[in-house]
Design a protein around this motif. Structure first.
Motif, PDB file in Angstrom:
ATOM      1  N   LEU A  80       0.780  -1.299   0.044  1.00 48.03           N
ATOM      2  CA  LEU A  80       0.098   0.019   0.131  1.00 48.03           C
ATOM      3  C   LEU A  80       0.821   1.245   0.154  1.00 48.03           C
ATOM      4  O   LEU A  80       0.535   2.255  -0.794  1.00 48.03           O
ATOM      5  CB  LEU A  80      -0.881   0.024   1.236  1.00 48.03           C
ATOM      6  CG  LEU A  80      -2.065  -0.994   1.184  1.00 48.03           C
ATOM      7  CD1 LEU A  80      -2.780  -0.995   2.518  1.00 48.03           C
ATOM      8  CD2 LEU A  80      -3.092  -0.636   0.103  1.00 48.03           C
ATOM      9  N   LEU A  81       1.931   1.455   0.737  1.00 53.82           N
ATOM     10  CA  LEU A  81       2.925   2.377   0.844  1.00 53.82           C
ATOM     11  C   LEU A  81       3.372   2.557  -0.451  1.00 53.82           C
ATOM     12  O   LEU A  81       3.596   3.547  -1.047  1.00 53.82           O
ATOM     13  CB  LEU A  81       3.855   2.166   1.968  1.00 53.82           C
ATOM     14  CG  LEU A  81       3.223   2.347   3.615  1.00 53.82           C
ATOM     15  CD1 LEU A  81       4.333   1.804   4.383  1.00 53.82           C
ATOM     16  CD2 LEU A  81       2.929   3.635   3.828  1.00 53.82           C
ATOM     17  N   SER A  82       3.947   1.442  -1.226  1.00 53.78           N
ATOM     18  CA  SER A  82       4.702   1.375  -2.373  1.00 53.78           C
ATOM     19  C   SER A  82       3.730   2.009  -3.489  1.00 53.78           C
ATOM     20  O   SER A  82       3.949   2.936  -4.324  1.00 53.78           O
ATOM     21  CB  SER A  82       5.098  -0.006  -3.120  1.00 53.78           C
ATOM     22  OG  SER A  82       5.432   0.255  -4.268  1.00 53.78           O
ATOM     23  N   GLU A  83       2.373   1.608  -3.524  1.00 57.34           N
ATOM     24  CA  GLU A  83       1.423   2.008  -4.529  1.00 57.34           C
ATOM     25  C   GLU A  83       1.079   3.609  -4.313  1.00 57.34           C
ATOM     26  O   GLU A  83       0.865   4.391  -5.025  1.00 57.34           O
ATOM     27  CB  GLU A  83       0.004   1.276  -4.434  1.00 57.34           C
ATOM     28  CG  GLU A  83      -1.116   1.777  -5.191  1.00 57.34           C
ATOM     29  CD  GLU A  83      -0.467   1.374  -6.696  1.00 57.34           C
ATOM     30  OE1 GLU A  83      -1.139   2.130  -7.676  1.00 57.34           O
ATOM     31  OE2 GLU A  83       0.227   0.496  -7.055  1.00 57.34           O
ATOM     32  N   GLN A  84       1.146   3.955  -2.916  1.00 60.95           N
ATOM     33  CA  GLN A  84       0.879   5.215  -2.667  1.00 60.95           C
ATOM     34  C   GLN A  84       1.807   6.192  -3.007  1.00 60.95           C
ATOM     35  O   GLN A  84       1.708   7.282  -3.546  1.00 60.95           O
ATOM     36  CB  GLN A  84       0.526   5.546  -1.052  1.00 60.95           C
ATOM     37  CG  GLN A  84       0.361   6.923  -0.719  1.00 60.95           C
ATOM     38  CD  GLN A  84       0.357   7.177   0.916  1.00 60.95           C
ATOM     39  OE1 GLN A  84       1.275   6.731   1.574  1.00 60.95           O
ATOM     40  NE2 GLN A  84      -0.671   7.594   1.506  1.00 60.95           N
ATOM     41  N   ALA A  85       2.847   5.821  -3.133  1.00 59.10           N
ATOM     42  CA  ALA A  85       4.252   6.677  -3.533  1.00 59.10           C
ATOM     43  C   ALA A  85       4.289   6.616  -5.053  1.00 59.10           C
ATOM     44  O   ALA A  85       4.350   7.652  -5.533  1.00 59.10           O
ATOM     45  CB  ALA A  85       5.654   5.743  -3.265  1.00 59.10           C
ATOM     46  N   ARG A  86       3.724   5.425  -5.787  1.00 57.52           N
ATOM     47  CA  ARG A  86       3.569   5.565  -7.164  1.00 57.52           C
ATOM     48  C   ARG A  86       2.571   6.425  -7.382  1.00 57.52           C
ATOM     49  O   ARG A  86       2.746   7.433  -8.378  1.00 57.52           O
ATOM     50  CB  ARG A  86       3.424   4.304  -7.850  1.00 57.52           C
ATOM     51  CG  ARG A  86       4.367   3.268  -7.751  1.00 57.52           C
ATOM     52  CD  ARG A  86       4.110   2.136  -8.686  1.00 57.52           C
ATOM     53  NE  ARG A  86       5.034   0.854  -8.527  1.00 57.52           N
ATOM     54  CZ  ARG A  86       4.696  -0.034  -7.808  1.00 57.52           C
ATOM     55  NH1 ARG A  86       3.316  -0.335  -7.298  1.00 57.52           N
ATOM     56  NH2 ARG A  86       5.366  -1.259  -7.490  1.00 57.52           N
ATOM     57  N   LEU A  87       1.596   6.571  -6.822  1.00 52.66           N
ATOM     58  CA  LEU A  87       0.401   7.339  -6.939  1.00 52.66           C
ATOM     59  C   LEU A  87       0.653   8.999  -6.863  1.00 52.66           C
ATOM     60  O   LEU A  87       0.326   9.742  -7.914  1.00 52.66           O
ATOM     61  CB  LEU A  87      -0.859   7.249  -5.977  1.00 52.66           C
ATOM     62  CG  LEU A  87      -2.097   8.261  -6.437  1.00 52.66           C
ATOM     63  CD1 LEU A  87      -2.715   8.260  -7.673  1.00 52.66           C
ATOM     64  CD2 LEU A  87      -3.261   7.743  -5.084  1.00 52.66           C
TER      65      LEU A  87
END
Length: 371
Positions: free
Chosen positions: A140-147
């Protein structure tokens, strides 16, 4: 309440006492675990490096490399290590703290009555549940960073890549008005042509942004068996005019394997990669298309060109929206590779790029194969 999974848990037990090792193995096997035994730290680490385990039980007092050193090595060698549980006959707090600092998920003390055996399976399940939550949190943190990264790129698109052509249109309209008033037909027609080209580029940019947003917002993806040979043949037909105009030669590997994916999106990937290979290939372009099967049940599909190539690749930046390599000054709206990267991520795959100056470039993508 801990819910037990019906799937077998793969457990490595590193224990130097043969009697205790067999006792642990028998008890865990009865709990539907698949147990592998190691008699010391060295052999345990060797087995761990060559096999996949869900949990590792480590005796604190091992000959040679002790339990703490084994723990530290496992956590050093693995980004996502298995759940690790220290088992010891010493029940002091100092030992427990040392084990947890070394990376242990939990700590169990042996007892003469062997009551600890009943606790082990609960401890394993608890540790696995905690590990699963940690992985989900990191995802989730990785996807948030990508977003956040994507949103920043979108902001750049609006502020720069759309602002510049709008300014060009304004200037062109002013000049067109002047030429019309001066009754200069040739310059008026030339300026109208430039305006059409600018509007066309803006439309491409907007279409790319809309596609990018739609792919990101799609929540349910129905994966299907994709006939790559057919998709590539369809793409070649779609790009017929461009291929003919450039004089490009395209060599396609026979029997390209199928994969799990979504055909309309994968078609976009091939269109982008082949188009880039034509743009940045040699004169004339010679393009190879193929696939490589891996032992991990994945297929890497690739497009190789005979262009100049490039070095110092920063793959993360290369696949960002509106990112271009300094060596590749060719017109375009800068969203192609970003869309490819997003599609591949949504299909749980990985983008691939290899290039060297003077040796051309290879762009690819990795997907799960059909088992």
């Amino acid at each position: 309440v801990i819910m037990f999974s019906s799937d077998s848990i793969r457990v490595l037990c590193i224990e130097d006492d043969p009697g205790i090792a067999q006792l642990l193995s028998h008890h865990l096997t009865n709990e539907s675990c698949i147990v592998t035994l190691a008699k010391d730290g060295e052999s345990g680490l060797a087995i761990c490096r060559s096999n996949d385990f869900d949990a590792i039980l480590i005796d604190y007092s091992l000959p040679g490399i002790n339990g703490l050193e084994v723990l530290e090595t496992i956590h050093h060698d693995n980004t996502f290590p298995p759940a690790t549980i220290m088992i010891t006959g010493a029940g002091d707090e100092q030992t427990a703290v040392a084990a947890m600092k070394a990376g242990a998920d939990d700590y169990i003390v042996k007892d003469i009555a062997n009551v600890y055996l009943d606790l082990i399976i609960y401890t394993i399940h608890s540790a696995l549940k905690q590990r699963d939550l940690q992985r989900k949190q990191e995802q989730l943190l990785s996807e948030q960073a990508r977003l956040i990264q994507d949103l920043q790129a979108f902001g750049y698109a609006v502020a720069h890549d759309l602002k510049q052509p709008i300014s060009t249109i304004q200037t062109s309209i002013d000049l067109l008005t002047y030429y019309i008033n001066a009754q200069d037909i040739d310059k008026s027609q030339d300026k109208i042509r430039q305006l059409r080209e600018t509007v066309s580029k803006m439309t491409q940019t907007l279409d790319g942004l809309i596609l990018f947003a739609r792919i990101r917002e799609t929540t349910i993806i129905d994966l299907e068996t994709v006939d790559m040979q057919k998709v590539i043949a369809d793409v070649k037909i779609q790009l017929y005019d461009m291929i003919t105009a450039s004089g490009a030669t395209i060599v396609i590997q026979e029997d390209i394997p199928m994969a799990l994916g979504y055909s309309p999106w994968i078609e976009r990937i091939w269109i982008n990669y082949v188009t880039n290979a034509i743009k940045y290939g040699g004169q004339p372009p010679v393009i190879e298309i193929g696939a490589t099967l891996s032992h991990d049940d994945t297929v890497t599909y690739w497009v190789k060109d005979n262009g100049e190539g490039f070095d110092n690749i920063d793959k993360e930046k290369l696949f960002l929206p509106f990112s271009r390599l300094p060596e590749r000054q060719v017109s375009g709206y800068g969203l192609g590779l970003a869309i490819v990267n997003l599609i591949v991520r949504r299909l749980e795959g990985e983008v691939v790029v290899h290039s060297k100056p003077g040796e051309g470039s290879l762009f690819g993508f990795k997907l799960n194969s059909i088992k």
